[in-house]
Design an enzyme around this catalytic site. Structure first.
Site, short mmCIF file in Angstrom:
data_model
loop_
_atom_site.label_atom_id
_atom_site.label_comp_id
_atom_site.label_asym_id
_atom_site.label_seq_id
_atom_site.Cartn_x
_atom_site.Cartn_y
_atom_site.Cartn_z
N HIS A 134 16.98 4.90 -2.02
CA HIS A 134 15.69 4.95 -1.34
C HIS A 134 14.74 6.01 -1.85
O HIS A 134 13.66 6.17 -1.30
CB HIS A 134 15.88 5.20 0.16
N LYS A 194 2.35 7.75 9.40
CA LYS A 194 3.62 7.84 8.68
C LYS A 194 4.12 9.27 8.82
O LYS A 194 3.40 10.14 9.29
CB LYS A 194 3.42 7.48 7.20
N ARG A 195 5.37 9.51 8.42
CA ARG A 195 5.85 10.89 8.45
C ARG A 195 4.92 11.80 7.65
O ARG A 195 4.30 11.36 6.68
CB ARG A 195 7.27 10.97 7.85
N LYS A 214 2.96 12.20 0.57
CA LYS A 214 2.18 11.13 1.20
C LYS A 214 0.69 11.50 1.29
O LYS A 214 -0.15 10.66 1.57
CB LYS A 214 2.73 10.81 2.58
N THR A 267 6.77 0.71 4.07
CA THR A 267 6.79 -0.51 4.87
C THR A 267 5.62 -0.50 5.83
O THR A 267 5.17 -1.56 6.28
CB THR A 267 8.11 -0.66 5.67
N LYS A 298 2.97 -3.57 7.35
CA LYS A 298 2.63 -3.84 8.75
C LYS A 298 1.12 -3.88 8.94
O LYS A 298 0.59 -4.75 9.65
CB LYS A 298 3.23 -2.77 9.67
C1 LIG Z 1 7.08 1.54 9.59
C2 LIG Z 1 7.32 2.88 10.14
C3 LIG Z 1 7.44 3.98 9.28
C4 LIG Z 1 7.30 3.87 7.78
O1 LIG Z 1 5.97 4.10 7.39
P1 LIG Z 1 5.59 4.37 5.86
O2 LIG Z 1 4.10 4.31 5.86
O3 LIG Z 1 6.19 3.26 5.07
O4 LIG Z 1 6.12 5.69 5.50
C5 LIG Z 1 7.66 5.22 9.84
N1 LIG Z 1 7.77 5.39 11.17
C6 LIG Z 1 7.64 4.36 12.02
C7 LIG Z 1 7.74 4.61 13.48
C8 LIG Z 1 7.43 3.07 11.55
O5 LIG Z 1 7.34 2.05 12.41
#
Ligand SMILES: *Cc1c(COP(=O)(O)O)cnc(C)c1O
Length: 829
Positions: free
Chosen positions: A369, A561-562, A567, A669, A673
């Site tokens: 990953h 995101k985190r 990022k 991911t 979404k």
């Molecule tokens: C989808 C999701 C992530 C991943 O987000 P990225 O933009 O791909 O880093 C992180 N936290 C939550 C709660 C999510 O639903």
């Protein structure tokens, strides 16, 4: 049977799906399980009653699935993951069972607030972010594509911390998700396995004089199973999520053991229970945390012992173990499975090395990953010696055979041998978990095309030279059930109406049929209305929590995101500050009104990430209050970004920020979404962004920034952020404004670590990409003014996201990696 009596029979059966049956069962669960009647029930009572009502309906299908799987002796996928970030169950299960409308009607009839009941659920936060959420999406898709599967993990008592914002800073609060009980899980106290730690390993001769090994652990604890049913969408398959909780074994119980040392016995019991107590809140693993290694071994050992139990029960032998089970290792956290399976087969089940190794190698598969070198997991050899002495022996033995293979294949290349060894001999010996996973697995995969290619050319290059046939790519995906149907019901209804059916929910590629309608002005208008409604809902929610309710007519620009430097939330922020300066310099600056929304948690020990959160809130405080800005710009921070809050965010976004430095985000991911919900992306050529852009069309994606290759070249040439700072006036003034103390009540020191780091080090090349980002943002600003054009792009983003359904990812794994087939389950009433 006529219709009337059929309905009556349905109502009588305990698990009927009609409105009447649901309503009856709900009242029964309220009364008989909780001793409440409607007039005195709390929100939590109502939620629990609803949850039990749904669970009863899953159990019947679960038993049926288990029966069919066993009868057909289907190969079972075992998904081993230290994290499962599931999100709330109730609405998702109602959708997957196909009874959300019946349930809503039952609620209306009882005069209950259905939305409030859904809202009462507290999510199990058993993961940090993308990796754990991926595991949850895959569980949904495994069941939906009818593949027999067990998810194995840890039942943390405390999941990821709750984030509250105090004076602009992140403050962590313990996550007490089990406080009101968990109606979705079924404890299996009799299903428990011993797990050892410490002690020593010894040789002995068995009754035939064969030399064997056994481990004499110093300490033993138990892992107890807690099962959660995972229902597929539109099918009767129910798979199993089995999470392990650590407990002291019976012998610690006070009667039999240590009567003379009561407090000692209590202490030992508490010690055993700490193993599954808390999820480590790091996004990337950090070496040296002994408890974390214990957690990893704990759940791997329980899971493998459970598989062995099942196989012995079914066939009486372990000879065909690898034909029965395909184990997928979600990153290196479960990599110990390679050594533990060898130990169990050889030491406990008396198999020879060759046979055990063939089975292990044919059972395990490994997903990598990350490419960040600091995130590659290693553990000190000294720690292994102390906690897992027998496993260290086995790892050494694997290593010896493996390195011999390398030597024969690459003559006279001891540098390569040292690089590939399972043991890092440099400065304090360490076990390399990615190497252990790679050597013990039949297949190794990355999670997006770029990432899989970079794996082969960088961190896993030597392994690719040796075994090119083992390398695969499986691009990540997300489930359209949770991230479209559950979280965006209006959009789902509009799509279903336009398609004429809801086939798209489990066949997302079929959304392509909608493409011709992207030009249709009537559809565009309804599409926009759906988006505006979602924005209005989010605005109300944010208004109640942050004091600002943003204008739903403004462009919602979201980065959720985190928090991590790679990022680049600070790149986004520098652009916002630059916009603010434009307004301050010229009150007539013509800008599209925008609301910038951030969400995300920072690891508690990650200073720079926490400072970024503080800076966002500080910038928001100044901009949102400035009368000169006059509503053109808003900067908001959504506290406690988790799955539940994410579900409010994705439907309401116009623009999705996917702006990591190229080559750093394995897949992402969140990007998927957003796009599924009709947001346009501003992004770099990183992770799955590349594939998303290829699918949605380059003209419907705002691309900026260096490519991964350019990043590498720039770094090799000696990157000097200082030069960008000096040369680019826009950039300089934005950074200087932070440094001036404007956002920190005159305190010029507070954000200095951040600004100094950018100017002098900038490891993720924020400054190098700033100008291109700013220009692309100006394009976004202009594009949003042409509503027809924007809506058309938005529709095409959604309709072209078929590839990114996790159903497709699972089919890829099933065909190319696991060689498993769907096993449909019929339910006979
Ligand atoms: C989808 C999701 C992530 C991943 O987000 P990225 O933009 O791909 O880093 C992180 N936290 C939550 C709660 C999510 O639903």
């Amino acid at each position: 049977m006529n219709q009337l009596s059929a309905a009556a029979a349905d109502e009588r059966t305990r698990t009927g799906l009609s409105k009447e049956a649901l309503s009856r069962a709900f009242l029964d669960n309220l009364f008989y399980l909780q001793g409440r009647s409607l007039d005195v029930a709390t929100d939590n009572n109502l939620y629990q009653a609803a949850a039990f009502t749904v669970r009863d309906r899953l159990l019947e299908r679960w038993i049926r699935s288990a029966h069919v799987y066993k009868e057909q002796n289907a190969r079972t996928v075992c998904y081993l993951s230290a994290e499962f970030l599931l999100g709330p169950h109730l609405a998702n299960n109602l959708i997957n069972l196909g009874i959300i409308e019946a349930a809503r009607a039952a609620g209306d009839e009882l005069d209950l607030d259905f939305e409030q009941i859904l809202e009462s659920e507290e999510e199990p936060g058993l993961g940090n972010g993308g990796l754990g959420r991926l595991a949850a999406c895959y569980m949904d898709s495994l069941a939906t594509t009818q593949i027999p599967a067990i998810g194995y993990g840890i039942r943390y008592e405390f999941g990821i911390f709750d984030q509250v914002i105090v004076d602009g800073w992140q403050v962590e609060k313990g996550d007490t998700w089990l406080r009101n009980g968990n109606p979705w899980e079924i404890p299996r106290p009799k299903l428990a396995f011993p797990v050892g730690f410490g002690g020593y390993s010894e040789e002995y001769a068995d009754e035939y004089g064969v030399v064997r090994h056994r481990w004499r652990p110093e300490l033993q604890i138990n892992g107890v199973a807690y099962d959660t049913p995972i229902m597929g969408y539109g099918v009767n398959n129910v798979n199993l999520l089995r999470l392990w909780r650590s407990e002291a074994p019976e012998s610690f119980n006070f009667g039999a053991f240590n009567v003379g040392d009561y407090y000692g016995a209590v202490h030992a019991k508490i010690g055993a229970e700490t193993i599954s107590k808390v999820l480590y809140p790091n996004d990337e693993p950090e070496a040296g945390k002994e408890l974390r290694l214990k957690q990893q071994f704990f759940f791997v050992s329980c899971s493998l012992q459970d598989m062995i139990r099942l196989q012995l029960r079914n066939t009486g032998t372990l000879e065909h173990f690898s034909e029965k089970f395909a184990v997928q290792l979600n990153d290196t956290h479960p990599a110990l499975a390679v050594a533990e399976l060898m130990r169990l087969l050889m030491d406990e089940h008396l198999m020879g090395w060759e046979q055990a190794w063939t089975i292990t190698r044919n059972t395990c598969h490994f997903t990598n990953h990350t490419l960040l070198p600091e995130a590659l997991e290693t553990w000190p050899v000294e720690l292994f010696e102390r906690l897992l002495p027998r496993h260290l022996e086995i790892i050494y033995a694997i290593n010896q055979r493996f390195l011999d293979e390398v030597r024969v294949r690459f003559l006279n290349d001891e540098a390569r041998v040292a690089r590939m060894s399972l043991i890092d001999e440099g400065g304090g010996r360490k076990v390399r978990m990615a190497h252990l996973a790679a050597v013990g697995s039949r297949a190794i995969n990355g999670v997006a095309e770029l990432h899989s290619e970079l794996l082969k050319s960088t961190v896993m290059k030597d392994f690719n030279d040796l075994w090119p046939e083992r390398f695969h790519n499986v691009t990540n995906g997300v489930t359209p059930r949770r991230f479209m149907v559950v979280s965006n019901p209006e959009l789902a209804a509009l799509i279903t109406e336009t398609c004429g059916n809801d086939r798209w929910v489990s066949d997302l590629e079929s959304l392509r049929d909608l493409e011709p309608h992207a030009e249709d002005h009537a559809l565009q208008q309804r599409w926009r209305a759906v988006k505006t409604n979602a924005k209005r809902e989010l605005s109300d929610w944010l208004g109640a929590r942050t004091g600002y309710a943003p204008d739903p007519e403004s462009l919602f620009d979201v980065q959720a995101k985190r928090f991590h430097e790679y990022k680049r939330q600070h790149l986004n922020l520098l652009h916002i500050i630059w916009l603010y300066e434009q307004i301050k310099q010229n009150a007539n600056t013509d800008l599209t009104p925008r609301t910038f929304i951030f969400g995300g948690k920072a690891a508690p020990g990650y200073f720079m990430a926490k400072l970024m959160i503080k800076l966002i809130n500080a910038v928001g405080e100044v901009i949102n209050k400035d009368p000169q800005v006059n509503g053109t710009l808003r900067v908001l921070f959504m506290p406690d970004f988790n799955v539940k809050n994410g579900q409010r965010l994705y439907p309401a976004a116009d623009l999705s920020e996917q702006i990591s430095l190229a080559g750093k985000e394995a897949s992402g991911t969140g990007n998927m979404k957003f796009s599924m919900n009709g947001a346009l992306t501003i992004g770099t050529l990183d992770g799955a962004n590349i594939e998303i852009r290829d699918e949605v069309g380059h003209e419907n994606f705002f691309l900026f920034g260096m490519t991964a290759t350019e990043v590498q070249q720039r770094q090799e040439a000696g990157y000097q952020p200082w030069e960008y700072y000096q040369r680019n006036e826009q950039l300089r003034s934005a950074i200087d404004l932070i440094a001036s103390g404007l956002f920190s009540h005159g305190d010029a020191e507070l954000f200095r670590p951040l600004t100094e780091n950018l100017i002098h080090h900038d490891p993720f090349m924020v400054l190098a990409d700033f100008e291109d980002y700013r220009e692309r943002q100006q394009e976004v600003d202009r594009a949003y003014r042409d509503a027809h054009h924007w809506d058309r792009m938005s529709i095409l983003n959604t309709t072209r996201m078929g590839k990114f359904s996790s159903d497709r990812s699972i089919r890829d794994y099933a065909q190319r990696i696991w060689q498993v087939e769907p096993t449909p389950v019929e339910v006979h009433d």
